[in-house]
Scaffold this motif. Structure first.
Motif, PDB file in Angstrom:
ATOM      1  N   ALA A  13       0.822  -1.206   0.000  1.00  0.00           N
ATOM      2  CA  ALA A  13       0.000   0.000   0.000  1.00  0.00           C
ATOM      3  C   ALA A  13       0.855   1.255   0.000  1.00  0.00           C
ATOM      4  O   ALA A  13       0.539   2.248  -0.663  1.00  0.00           O
ATOM      5  CB  ALA A  13      -0.933  -0.005   1.211  1.00  0.00           C
ATOM      6  N   ASP A  14       1.948   1.232   0.771  1.00  0.00           N
ATOM      7  CA  ASP A  14       2.829   2.384   0.867  1.00  0.00           C
ATOM      8  C   ASP A  14       4.176   1.911   1.403  1.00  0.00           C
ATOM      9  O   ASP A  14       4.391   0.714   1.630  1.00  0.00           O
ATOM     10  CB  ASP A  14       2.232   3.470   1.770  1.00  0.00           C
ATOM     11  N   ILE A  15       5.101   2.846   1.620  1.00  0.00           N
ATOM     12  CA  ILE A  15       6.453   2.479   2.048  1.00  0.00           C
ATOM     13  C   ILE A  15       6.448   1.879   3.453  1.00  0.00           C
ATOM     14  O   ILE A  15       7.245   0.982   3.753  1.00  0.00           O
ATOM     15  CB  ILE A  15       7.406   3.703   1.976  1.00  0.00           C
ATOM     16  N   GLU A  16       5.539   2.343   4.314  1.00  0.00           N
ATOM     17  CA  GLU A  16       5.460   1.768   5.657  1.00  0.00           C
ATOM     18  C   GLU A  16       5.044   0.298   5.595  1.00  0.00           C
ATOM     19  O   GLU A  16       5.576  -0.543   6.325  1.00  0.00           O
ATOM     20  CB  GLU A  16       4.474   2.563   6.521  1.00  0.00           C
ATOM     21  N   ASP A  17       4.107  -0.005   4.717  1.00  0.00           N
ATOM     22  CA  ASP A  17       3.659  -1.381   4.530  1.00  0.00           C
ATOM     23  C   ASP A  17       4.803  -2.245   4.016  1.00  0.00           C
ATOM     24  O   ASP A  17       5.023  -3.365   4.490  1.00  0.00           O
ATOM     25  CB  ASP A  17       2.491  -1.383   3.541  1.00  0.00           C
ATOM     26  N   ALA A  18       5.565  -1.709   3.064  1.00  0.00           N
ATOM     27  CA  ALA A  18       6.717  -2.443   2.520  1.00  0.00           C
ATOM     28  C   ALA A  18       7.758  -2.697   3.607  1.00  0.00           C
ATOM     29  O   ALA A  18       8.309  -3.804   3.709  1.00  0.00           O
ATOM     30  CB  ALA A  18       7.330  -1.660   1.362  1.00  0.00           C
ATOM     31  N   HIS A  19       8.013  -1.690   4.439  1.00  0.00           N
ATOM     32  CA  HIS A  19       9.035  -1.820   5.476  1.00  0.00           C
ATOM     33  C   HIS A  19       8.652  -2.871   6.506  1.00  0.00           C
ATOM     34  O   HIS A  19       9.509  -3.647   6.961  1.00  0.00           O
ATOM     35  CB  HIS A  19       9.266  -0.470   6.155  1.00  0.00           C
ATOM     36  N   ARG A  20       7.378  -2.933   6.870  1.00  0.00           N
ATOM     37  CA  ARG A  20       6.945  -3.930   7.854  1.00  0.00           C
ATOM     38  C   ARG A  20       7.260  -5.345   7.372  1.00  0.00           C
ATOM     39  O   ARG A  20       7.665  -6.211   8.151  1.00  0.00           O
ATOM     40  CB  ARG A  20       5.442  -3.785   8.118  1.00  0.00           C
ATOM     41  N   THR A  21       7.086  -5.578   6.087  1.00  0.00           N
ATOM     42  CA  THR A  21       7.333  -6.909   5.543  1.00  0.00           C
ATOM     43  C   THR A  21       8.806  -7.174   5.287  1.00  0.00           C
ATOM     44  O   THR A  21       9.313  -8.271   5.545  1.00  0.00           O
ATOM     45  CB  THR A  21       6.551  -7.088   4.224  1.00  0.00           C
ATOM     46  N   HIS A  42      14.715   1.719  -0.275  1.00  0.00           N
ATOM     47  CA  HIS A  42      14.514   3.091  -0.740  1.00  0.00           C
ATOM     48  C   HIS A  42      13.026   3.401  -0.864  1.00  0.00           C
ATOM     49  O   HIS A  42      12.244   2.570  -1.337  1.00  0.00           O
ATOM     50  CB  HIS A  42      15.150   3.287  -2.122  1.00  0.00           C
ATOM     51  N   ASN A  43      12.665   4.605  -0.452  1.00  0.00           N
ATOM     52  CA  ASN A  43      11.310   5.117  -0.654  1.00  0.00           C
ATOM     53  C   ASN A  43      11.299   5.930  -1.943  1.00  0.00           C
ATOM     54  O   ASN A  43      11.859   7.019  -2.005  1.00  0.00           O
ATOM     55  CB  ASN A  43      10.903   5.994   0.538  1.00  0.00           C
ATOM     56  N   LEU A  44      10.679   5.402  -2.981  1.00  0.00           N
ATOM     57  CA  LEU A  44      10.624   6.096  -4.277  1.00  0.00           C
ATOM     58  C   LEU A  44       9.266   6.736  -4.519  1.00  0.00           C
ATOM     59  O   LEU A  44       9.046   7.304  -5.593  1.00  0.00           O
ATOM     60  CB  LEU A  44      10.944   5.111  -5.404  1.00  0.00           C
ATOM     61  N   SER A  45       8.379   6.661  -3.548  1.00  0.00           N
ATOM     62  CA  SER A  45       7.012   7.150  -3.759  1.00  0.00           C
ATOM     63  C   SER A  45       6.941   8.661  -3.887  1.00  0.00           C
ATOM     64  O   SER A  45       6.054   9.187  -4.556  1.00  0.00           O
ATOM     65  CB  SER A  45       6.106   6.683  -2.620  1.00  0.00           C
ATOM     66  N   SER A  52      16.192   9.330  -0.278  1.00  0.00           N
ATOM     67  CA  SER A  52      15.280   8.204  -0.518  1.00  0.00           C
ATOM     68  C   SER A  52      15.470   7.032   0.446  1.00  0.00           C
ATOM     69  O   SER A  52      14.594   6.173   0.543  1.00  0.00           O
ATOM     70  CB  SER A  52      15.443   7.700  -1.956  1.00  0.00           C
ATOM     71  N   ILE A  53      16.600   6.945   1.152  1.00  0.00           N
ATOM     72  CA  ILE A  53      16.850   5.769   1.991  1.00  0.00           C
ATOM     73  C   ILE A  53      15.924   5.781   3.207  1.00  0.00           C
ATOM     74  O   ILE A  53      16.004   6.654   4.067  1.00  0.00           O
ATOM     75  CB  ILE A  53      18.321   5.697   2.438  1.00  0.00           C
ATOM     76  N   ALA A 116       8.985   1.476  -3.931  1.00  0.00           N
ATOM     77  CA  ALA A 116      10.090   1.030  -3.077  1.00  0.00           C
ATOM     78  C   ALA A 116      11.114   0.245  -3.878  1.00  0.00           C
ATOM     79  O   ALA A 116      10.779  -0.430  -4.855  1.00  0.00           O
ATOM     80  CB  ALA A 116       9.562   0.167  -1.929  1.00  0.00           C
ATOM     81  N   ALA A 117      12.364   0.364  -3.460  1.00  0.00           N
ATOM     82  CA  ALA A 117      13.459  -0.427  -4.030  1.00  0.00           C
ATOM     83  C   ALA A 117      14.158  -1.159  -2.897  1.00  0.00           C
ATOM     84  O   ALA A 117      14.529  -0.547  -1.891  1.00  0.00           O
ATOM     85  CB  ALA A 117      14.440   0.474  -4.768  1.00  0.00           C
TER      86      ALA A 117
END
Length: 227
Positions: A13-21, A42-45, A52-53, A116-117
């Motif tokens: 859904a967003d960078i926070e969601d990606a980071h949790r996983t 990296h947060n590319l959103s 971006s890191i 995200a990257a």
């Protein structure tokens, strides 16, 4: 779902969601490979490649930390989000000249935008030192790396741009003072293809390196973009 989104790709859904996983995976990879392995999210959103890191493990490998910059590959992603940018086992280079073995995976949101990257960078210096030691004992075993790095890992976006300009000039094969208009346009074409002009004030730096005015750079860039 965006038709450009691979069916098998994870969607966040967003960078926070990606980071949790991905955060536990970052820790696991770094622990398994060792402290010469850097893992970066990296947060590319937001399109802010200068900061971006979002998370990083073993940042000493590249000298970066949270809030640090992306690389030239991030520029290429923003230049064309429709392409599949995932890349595995490619060469990269740090700002101080160390070789890296890298892989990058890009994640999208439900709308198909890249947000995200997930990047892995392994410093090859320890292995190269070991190889040099072996080569000194058995010279025939020395193997030279002749492929150019695909990724340039700098401590800020400005240094990444400097490396990109240097690489483009090297590929043209002439010093800026001896370049023709066609040579300079080729430098601009190479930089545009890699997304260099997404960096703020890129035209100023390119004009300084090529020894032409900023207006001339924009004129050349217009020619490149017109094809």
């Amino acid at each position: 779902m965006n038709k450009l989104l691979p069916a098998e790709a994870a969607v966040f859904a967003d960078i926070e969601d990606a980071h949790r996983t991905l955060a536990p995976l970052m820790t696991a990879i770094a622990a398994a490979v060792g402290d010469h392995c850097e893992v970066v999210l990296h947060n590319l959103s937001a399109g802010d490649l200068e900061h971006s890191i979002y998370a990083i493990v073993n940042g000493h490998v590249s000298g970066r930390g949270v809030g640090g910059p992306s690389t030239n590959l991030g520029l290429e992603v923003l230049h064309d989000e429709t392409a599949d940018h995932n890349a595995f086992g490619y060469r990269a280079r740090t700002h101080d000249g160390r070789d890296l073995l890298s892989s990058s995976v890009y994640y999208r949101n439900p709308e198909g935008r890249i947000i995200a990257a997930f990047c892995i960078n392994i410093d090859l210096t320890p292995m190269q030192r070991a190889a040099d030691l072996v080569a000194s004992l058995v010279p025939a075993s020395r193997v030279s790396a002749d492929s150019a790095p695909q990724e340039l890992v700098g401590q800020d976006v400005s240094s990444v741009l400097d490396e990109m300009i240097t690489d483009a000039i090297t590929m043209v094969g002439k010093s800026p003072s001896s370049m023709s208009k066609a040579d300079r346009i080729e430098v601009l074409r190479l930089l545009e293809a890699r997304g260099a002009f997404h960096i703020k004030r890129a035209a100023d730096k390119v004009s300084s390196r090529l020894g032409v005015s900023r207006v001339t750079v924009y004129g050349y860039l217009d020619e490149v973009r017109r094809g």
